[in-house]
Write a protein that holds these residues in place. Structure first.
Motif, short mmCIF file in Angstrom:
data_model
loop_
_atom_site.label_atom_id
_atom_site.label_comp_id
_atom_site.label_asym_id
_atom_site.label_seq_id
_atom_site.Cartn_x
_atom_site.Cartn_y
_atom_site.Cartn_z
N HIS A 125 0.82 -1.14 0.10
CA HIS A 125 0.64 -0.34 0.03
C HIS A 125 0.98 1.35 0.10
N LYS A 153 -3.50 0.52 -3.35
CA LYS A 153 -4.23 0.38 -2.04
C LYS A 153 -3.63 2.65 -1.26
N ILE A 184 -8.25 0.95 -3.65
CA ILE A 184 -8.94 0.36 -2.66
C ILE A 184 -8.33 1.32 -1.36
N THR A 185 -9.94 1.35 -0.44
CA THR A 185 -9.09 2.10 0.77
C THR A 185 -10.00 1.88 2.15
N TYR A 248 -3.18 -4.36 5.84
CA TYR A 248 -3.37 -3.96 4.49
C TYR A 248 -3.33 -4.74 2.78
#
Length: 252
Positions: A125, A153, A184-185, A248
């Motif tokens: 991420h 991410k 993506i979060t 993550y």
């Protein structure tokens, strides 16, 4: 049960905080970390990660505000670099980048990501030092370089802190833009103090800065005093709040 990621920023920045991050992961106090690729102690920090088995929990801590850049082109721009060192100008940037500045910033961030990839770190991420990726003027280049490397991410803006309704609307718009761009979060992001006396919302990232104080105690660094980190004891958020800690790497 709320799912929570606890990220320790600044891996590789120096020996002290890197060892604190490794200890915090070993104790289960944090789930992930992000590495400062231009940090003075990066190589040793990644060796620690291999020893303690958390190379699959490392993201990139994109940095334009502290330490020496990895590339030369960005040194031509005084809004970013003074005497070969980042000068925190990126934190105050209030204008669009010129084409040449954009290319130089891209090259620097690209070099930082490549430094981790060459070290065989599967970057999970992205976030940034001093929240530079939250800047309206820097987000486009951050997004482009992350997508070029398949980093999907990314950290949100801090929406759990008490702010005005106008700021909440701005943050919501930023989050919507990230997701529309294919990132993506988590659903929420904040600091430990943001969740005092309240339930932690599901799918939340909390940021801490693991470090050792003057007495060698593991803390969440909030500042420096007489050359030593100061802050509160690093909280055991999972046990204290009865949440499910995730990484993550499993976020979808």
């Amino acid at each position: 049960m709320a799912r929570v990621i606890i990220n320790g920023d600044d891996l590789g920045m120096n020996e002290r905080c890197s060892k604190a991050i490794a200890q915090a992961i070993e104790k289960g106090l944090i789930t992930d970390t992000t590495a400062m690729a231009n940090g003075e102690w990066l190589g040793e920090a990644l060796s620690l990660a291999r020893h303690y088995g958390f190379t699959d929990r490392i993201g990139v801590h994109l940095n334009l505000t502290e330490g020496k850049p990895l590339t030369e082109a960005i040194c031509r721009y005084p809004d970013f670099v003074t005497d070969g060192v980042f000068n925190k100008g990126a934190m105050k940037l209030n204008r669009e980048l010129t084409d040449d500045e954009y290319k130089a910033v891209y090259a620097e961030l690209n070099a930082q990501i490549n430094r981790l990839k060459v070290a065989d770190i599967p970057i999970t991420h992205a976030d940034s030092h001093h929240y530079i990726h939250n800047s309206l003027y820097l987000l486009p280049v951050v997004a482009q370089v992350c997508k070029a490397h398949g980093i999907r991410k990314i950290r949100l803006q801090r929406d759990l802190a008490p702010v005005s309704e106008a700021v909440k609307a701005e943050i919501s718009g930023y989050h919507h833009a990230l997701r529309l761009s294919g990132f993506i979060t988590t659903d929420h992001f904040g600091r430990p103090e943001d969740i005092h006396d309240r339930d932690i919302p599901d799918c939340t990232e909390l940021l801490v800065h693991p470090d050792f104080d003057r007495k060698g105690e593991l803390i969440d660094r909030r500042g420096m005093s007489d050359g030593y980190p100061i802050g509160d004891s690093l909280p055991d958020i999972g046990r204290l709040n009865g949440v499910e800690l995730i990484s993550y790497s499993v976020l979808k």
